[in-house]
Design a protein around this motif. Structure first.
Motif, PDB file in Angstrom:
ATOM      1  N   ASP A  18      -5.677   7.863   1.628  1.00 36.43           N
ATOM      2  CA  ASP A  18      -4.216   7.792   1.541  1.00 36.43           C
ATOM      3  C   ASP A  18      -3.713   6.893   0.421  1.00 36.43           C
ATOM      4  OD1 ASP A  18      -4.232   9.427   3.756  1.00 36.43           O
ATOM      5  OD2 ASP A  18      -3.467   7.923   5.141  1.00 36.43           O
ATOM      6  N   VAL A  19      -4.365   5.758   0.200  1.00 38.44           N
ATOM      7  CA  VAL A  19      -3.881   4.780  -0.774  1.00 38.44           C
ATOM      8  C   VAL A  19      -4.546   4.979  -2.129  1.00 38.44           C
ATOM      9  CG1 VAL A  19      -3.649   2.317  -1.293  1.00 38.44           C
ATOM     10  CG2 VAL A  19      -3.347   3.138   1.064  1.00 38.44           C
ATOM     11  N   TYR A  52      -2.262   0.806  13.538  1.00 39.15           N
ATOM     12  CA  TYR A  52      -2.866   0.861  12.205  1.00 39.15           C
ATOM     13  C   TYR A  52      -2.802   2.264  11.608  1.00 39.15           C
ATOM     14  CZ  TYR A  52      -4.793  -3.797  12.983  1.00 39.15           C
ATOM     15  OH  TYR A  52      -4.954  -5.132  13.219  1.00 39.15           O
ATOM     16  N   HIS A  83      -2.455   9.412   9.371  1.00 39.82           N
ATOM     17  CA  HIS A  83      -2.141   8.625   8.185  1.00 39.82           C
ATOM     18  C   HIS A  83      -2.212   7.135   8.485  1.00 39.82           C
ATOM     19  CE1 HIS A  83      -0.857  12.308   6.279  1.00 39.82           C
ATOM     20  NE2 HIS A  83      -0.169  12.561   7.375  1.00 39.82           N
ATOM     21  N   THR A  85      -0.886   3.482   8.406  1.00 39.96           N
ATOM     22  CA  THR A  85       0.451   2.874   8.395  1.00 39.96           C
ATOM     23  C   THR A  85       0.464   1.707   7.408  1.00 39.96           C
ATOM     24  OG1 THR A  85      -0.087   1.309  10.156  1.00 39.96           O
ATOM     25  CG2 THR A  85       0.839   3.454  10.829  1.00 39.96           C
ATOM     26  N   ASP A  86       1.648   1.168   7.167  1.00 40.38           N
ATOM     27  CA  ASP A  86       1.753  -0.024   6.314  1.00 40.38           C
ATOM     28  C   ASP A  86       0.954  -1.180   6.915  1.00 40.38           C
ATOM     29  OD1 ASP A  86       3.371   1.343   4.535  1.00 40.38           O
ATOM     30  OD2 ASP A  86       5.243   0.532   5.341  1.00 40.38           O
ATOM     31  N   LEU A  87       1.015  -1.318   8.237  1.00 39.96           N
ATOM     32  CA  LEU A  87       0.248  -2.363   8.911  1.00 39.96           C
ATOM     33  C   LEU A  87      -1.251  -2.141   8.721  1.00 39.96           C
ATOM     34  CD1 LEU A  87       0.297  -4.854  10.773  1.00 39.96           C
ATOM     35  CD2 LEU A  87       0.222  -3.273  12.711  1.00 39.96           C
ATOM     36  N   GLU A  89      -2.691  -0.545   6.208  1.00 47.36           N
ATOM     37  CA  GLU A  89      -3.002  -0.840   4.795  1.00 47.36           C
ATOM     38  C   GLU A  89      -3.093  -2.344   4.582  1.00 47.36           C
ATOM     39  OE1 GLU A  89      -1.111  -0.203   0.339  1.00 47.36           O
ATOM     40  OE2 GLU A  89      -0.408   1.063   1.980  1.00 47.36           O
ATOM     41  N   LYS A  90      -2.147  -3.073   5.141  1.00 52.12           N
ATOM     42  CA  LYS A  90      -2.143  -4.536   5.011  1.00 52.12           C
ATOM     43  C   LYS A  90      -3.414  -5.134   5.631  1.00 52.12           C
ATOM     44  CE  LYS A  90       0.591  -8.570   6.317  1.00 52.12           C
ATOM     45  NZ  LYS A  90       1.763  -9.064   7.042  1.00 52.12           N
TER      46      LYS A  90
END
Length: 103
Positions: A18-19, A52, A83, A85-87, A89-90
């Motif tokens: 994803d990233v 997550y 997918h 999430t932002d959490l 990825e962090k």
């Protein structure tokens, strides 16, 4: 492989997909062949409960009997509906689960 390590492996896979936009197959996940789908679904559910990952629509096709260890009857996973999430990825970045150069 320890349970938490398997969750981290799924997070790494989703981060790279994803990233980093890497084209990698799910065969890179090192789950046992005979229980691969049920085991992966088990860890995906856990990661979703921790926020997550997000699952849009239904990412699982189900049928047959429940797996005695993983407690699900998933027969197919639709990865396009899962997918990071932002959490998530962090978490991957803060815990250095993938190198900055994407190696």
């Amino acid at each position: 492989m320890h349970e938490q390590n398997k969750e981290l492996e799924v997070l790494r896979f989703l981060f790279n997909r994803d990233v980093k936009k890497k084209e990698i197959g799910t065969n890179s996940l090192s789950f046992q062949k005979e229980d691969r789908i049920q085991e992966t679904a088990y860890y995906l559910k856990s990661l979703k409960e921790q926020s997550y990952i997000e699952i849009v629509h239904d990412a699982f096709s189900k049928g047959g009997i429940f797996h005695p260890v993983y407690n699900n009857n998933v027969t197919r996973i639709w990865w396009g509906n899962i997918h990071l999430t932002d959490l998530g990825e962090k978490y991957v970045l803060e815990n250095e689960l993938v190198s900055e150069c994407g190696e």
